[in-house]
Write a protein that holds these residues in place. Structure first.
Motif, PDB file in Angstrom:
ATOM      1  N   ARG A  96       0.837  -1.208   0.000  1.00  0.00           N
ATOM      2  CA  ARG A  96       0.000   0.000   0.000  1.00  0.00           C
ATOM      3  C   ARG A  96       0.870   1.254   0.000  1.00  0.00           C
ATOM      4  N   GLU A  97       1.914   1.231   0.807  1.00  0.00           N
ATOM      5  CA  GLU A  97       2.808   2.394   0.874  1.00  0.00           C
ATOM      6  C   GLU A  97       3.528   2.611  -0.453  1.00  0.00           C
ATOM      7  N   VAL A  98       3.970   1.518  -1.068  1.00  0.00           N
ATOM      8  CA  VAL A  98       4.655   1.627  -2.363  1.00  0.00           C
ATOM      9  C   VAL A  98       3.704   2.167  -3.427  1.00  0.00           C
ATOM     10  N   GLY A  99       2.492   1.615  -3.476  1.00  0.00           N
ATOM     11  CA  GLY A  99       1.512   2.092  -4.446  1.00  0.00           C
ATOM     12  C   GLY A  99       1.178   3.555  -4.247  1.00  0.00           C
ATOM     13  N   ARG A 100       0.949   3.952  -3.011  1.00  0.00           N
ATOM     14  CA  ARG A 100       0.628   5.347  -2.719  1.00  0.00           C
ATOM     15  C   ARG A 100       1.791   6.268  -3.087  1.00  0.00           C
ATOM     16  N   SER A 101       3.009   5.840  -2.751  1.00  0.00           N
ATOM     17  CA  SER A 101       4.190   6.647  -3.059  1.00  0.00           C
ATOM     18  C   SER A 101       4.363   6.835  -4.563  1.00  0.00           C
ATOM     19  N   LEU A 102       4.183   5.762  -5.329  1.00  0.00           N
ATOM     20  CA  LEU A 102       4.339   5.872  -6.783  1.00  0.00           C
ATOM     21  C   LEU A 102       3.253   6.747  -7.399  1.00  0.00           C
ATOM     22  N   ARG A 103       2.030   6.660  -6.892  1.00  0.00           N
ATOM     23  CA  ARG A 103       0.948   7.506  -7.399  1.00  0.00           C
ATOM     24  C   ARG A 103       1.251   8.981  -7.199  1.00  0.00           C
ATOM     25  N   GLU A 104       1.945   9.273  -6.111  1.00  0.00           N
ATOM     26  CA  GLU A 104       2.198  10.670  -5.759  1.00  0.00           C
ATOM     27  C   GLU A 104       3.467  11.235  -6.389  1.00  0.00           C
ATOM     28  N   ARG A 105       4.279  10.383  -6.984  1.00  0.00           N
ATOM     29  CA  ARG A 105       5.528  10.860  -7.592  1.00  0.00           C
ATOM     30  C   ARG A 105       5.255  11.531  -8.926  1.00  0.00           C
ATOM     31  N   SER A 106       5.967  12.612  -9.176  1.00  0.00           N
ATOM     32  CA  SER A 106       5.802  13.322 -10.446  1.00  0.00           C
ATOM     33  C   SER A 106       6.625  12.692 -11.566  1.00  0.00           C
ATOM     34  N   ASP A 107       7.569  11.811 -11.207  1.00  0.00           N
ATOM     35  CA  ASP A 107       8.448  11.231 -12.230  1.00  0.00           C
ATOM     36  C   ASP A 107       7.958   9.868 -12.719  1.00  0.00           C
ATOM     37  N   PHE A 108       6.783   9.422 -12.273  1.00  0.00           N
ATOM     38  CA  PHE A 108       6.217   8.165 -12.739  1.00  0.00           C
ATOM     39  C   PHE A 108       4.730   8.328 -13.055  1.00  0.00           C
ATOM     40  N   LEU A 109       4.295   7.651 -14.099  1.00  0.00           N
ATOM     41  CA  LEU A 109       2.879   7.517 -14.430  1.00  0.00           C
ATOM     42  C   LEU A 109       2.518   6.063 -14.147  1.00  0.00           C
ATOM     43  N   VAL A 110       1.490   5.820 -13.314  1.00  0.00           N
ATOM     44  CA  VAL A 110       1.301   4.491 -12.736  1.00  0.00           C
ATOM     45  C   VAL A 110      -0.096   3.930 -12.989  1.00  0.00           C
ATOM     46  N   SER A 111      -0.184   2.601 -13.053  1.00  0.00           N
ATOM     47  CA  SER A 111      -1.466   1.903 -13.145  1.00  0.00           C
ATOM     48  C   SER A 111      -1.315   0.541 -12.482  1.00  0.00           C
ATOM     49  N   LEU A 112      -2.393   0.074 -11.853  1.00  0.00           N
ATOM     50  CA  LEU A 112      -2.420  -1.254 -11.248  1.00  0.00           C
ATOM     51  C   LEU A 112      -3.319  -2.134 -12.107  1.00  0.00           C
ATOM     52  N   LEU A 113      -2.748  -3.164 -12.698  1.00  0.00           N
ATOM     53  CA  LEU A 113      -3.473  -4.018 -13.637  1.00  0.00           C
ATOM     54  C   LEU A 113      -4.000  -5.267 -12.939  1.00  0.00           C
ATOM     55  N   PRO A 114      -5.253  -5.663 -13.224  1.00  0.00           N
ATOM     56  CA  PRO A 114      -5.850  -6.851 -12.598  1.00  0.00           C
ATOM     57  C   PRO A 114      -5.505  -8.135 -13.336  1.00  0.00           C
ATOM     58  N   VAL A 115      -4.213  -8.478 -13.356  1.00  0.00           N
ATOM     59  CA  VAL A 115      -3.771  -9.754 -13.931  1.00  0.00           C
ATOM     60  C   VAL A 115      -3.024 -10.520 -12.852  1.00  0.00           C
ATOM     61  N   GLY A 116      -3.158 -11.844 -12.863  1.00  0.00           N
ATOM     62  CA  GLY A 116      -2.538 -12.625 -11.805  1.00  0.00           C
ATOM     63  C   GLY A 116      -3.039 -12.153 -10.449  1.00  0.00           C
ATOM     64  N   ASP A 117      -2.126 -11.896  -9.524  1.00  0.00           N
ATOM     65  CA  ASP A 117      -2.480 -11.324  -8.229  1.00  0.00           C
ATOM     66  C   ASP A 117      -2.357  -9.819  -8.253  1.00  0.00           C
ATOM     67  N   GLY A 118      -2.204  -9.253  -9.457  1.00  0.00           N
ATOM     68  CA  GLY A 118      -2.016  -7.822  -9.636  1.00  0.00           C
ATOM     69  C   GLY A 118      -0.626  -7.531 -10.181  1.00  0.00           C
ATOM     70  N   LEU A 119      -0.537  -6.526 -11.038  1.00  0.00           N
ATOM     71  CA  LEU A 119       0.751  -6.093 -11.587  1.00  0.00           C
ATOM     72  C   LEU A 119       0.741  -4.575 -11.624  1.00  0.00           C
ATOM     73  N   LEU A 120       1.599  -3.957 -10.825  1.00  0.00           N
ATOM     74  CA  LEU A 120       1.705  -2.511 -10.829  1.00  0.00           C
ATOM     75  C   LEU A 120       2.718  -2.103 -11.902  1.00  0.00           C
ATOM     76  N   VAL A 121       2.291  -1.224 -12.790  1.00  0.00           N
ATOM     77  CA  VAL A 121       3.137  -0.783 -13.902  1.00  0.00           C
ATOM     78  C   VAL A 121       3.314   0.727 -13.796  1.00  0.00           C
ATOM     79  N   ALA A 122       4.548   1.190 -13.909  1.00  0.00           N
ATOM     80  CA  ALA A 122       4.833   2.622 -13.824  1.00  0.00           C
ATOM     81  C   ALA A 122       5.838   3.003 -14.915  1.00  0.00           C
ATOM     82  N   VAL A 123       5.533   4.073 -15.624  1.00  0.00           N
ATOM     83  CA  VAL A 123       6.405   4.565 -16.697  1.00  0.00           C
ATOM     84  C   VAL A 123       7.155   5.799 -16.179  1.00  0.00           C
ATOM     85  N   LYS A 124       8.456   5.793 -16.372  1.00  0.00           N
ATOM     86  CA  LYS A 124       9.288   6.913 -15.910  1.00  0.00           C
ATOM     87  C   LYS A 124       9.174   8.071 -16.886  1.00  0.00           C
ATOM     88  N   ARG A 125       8.847   9.220 -16.361  1.00  0.00           N
ATOM     89  CA  ARG A 125       8.707  10.427 -17.181  1.00  0.00           C
ATOM     90  C   ARG A 125      10.048  11.122 -17.352  1.00  0.00           C
TER      91      ARG A 125
END
Length: 207
Positions: free
Chosen positions: A178-207
């Motif tokens: 939860r902390e990692v997900g929240r931190s990545l959502r709040e970062r300006s240098d990443f664009l993030v999405s949590l995908l519902p595959v498997g047990d979940g896959l968090l994907v973030a693109v570096k800006r």
């Protein structure tokens, strides 16, 4: 949640069948106690590698090579997969899986050791894709290493846990996610999405 949606998710998990080599590596991983990524997750990793034309991929958590084979399947012919694992038996199994699949030996670098000791020695901005399937307690450190290792436009993929979606779950691993997900959502240098595959896959693109 509708029954239709659950059925659609289940269908998506098996929509892309693994190759025989991925299946063999997955079975070996189960025997070694190194659970492979689900097929739905592997298929997404393969597509991500192909979508960004990933020539340099860093994987944390080799297992028996199933996820590496998915990644290599999406990479160009000159792409190089660097993969790190603490367990030498896992690495031996992965090398055998890569060889059985006909992957040229120069396309993989299998490194033994603790990832958080290996990653700081890797070159800044040199990787197109960083995939982490390892100890969730260390995910905050892996995110920081990935932010340094990825080029602009590069992608970070973190395997997740479906326990994170239930507020009632408050174990240490779930709280870390939860902390990692929240931190990545709040970062300006990443664009993030949590995908519902498997047990979940968090994907973030570096800006």
């Amino acid at each position: 949640m509708s029954t239709q949606k659950v059925a659609a998710w289940s269908h998506a998990e098996t929509f892309v069948a693994p190759s025989e080599h991925v299946e063999a590596a997955a079975r070996r991983g189960e025997q070694l106690g190194a659970a492979p990524v689900p097929d739905g997750t592997g298929a997404v990793l393969q597509v991500l590698a192909a979508a960004i034309d990933a020539r340099a991929v860093m994987e944390v958590g080799t297992g028996a090579g199933a996820s590496g084979l998915w990644l290599l399947g999406g990479m160009p012919a000159d792409g190089i997969l660097t993969t790190i694992d603490l367990e030498t038996e896992n690495q031996r199994a992965a090398r055998e899986a890569f060889a059985a699949a006909g992957v040229a030996h120069q396309r993989t670098r299998v490194i033994a050791g603790r990832a958080l000791e290996v990653l700081p020695r890797m070159t800044d901005g040199a990787y197109d894709l960083v995939v982490v399937d390892a100890d969730r307690a260390e995910y905050p450190e892996y995110v920081e290493q990935a932010a340094r290792l990825l080029r602009t436009g590069g992608t970070l993929a973190l395997t997740w846990s479906d326990r994170e979606s239930d507020p009632a779950n408050r174990d240490d691993e779930t709280r870390t996610l939860r902390e990692v997900g929240r931190s990545l959502r709040e970062r300006s240098d990443f664009l993030v999405s949590l995908l519902p595959v498997g047990d979940g896959l968090l994907v973030a693109v570096k800006r």
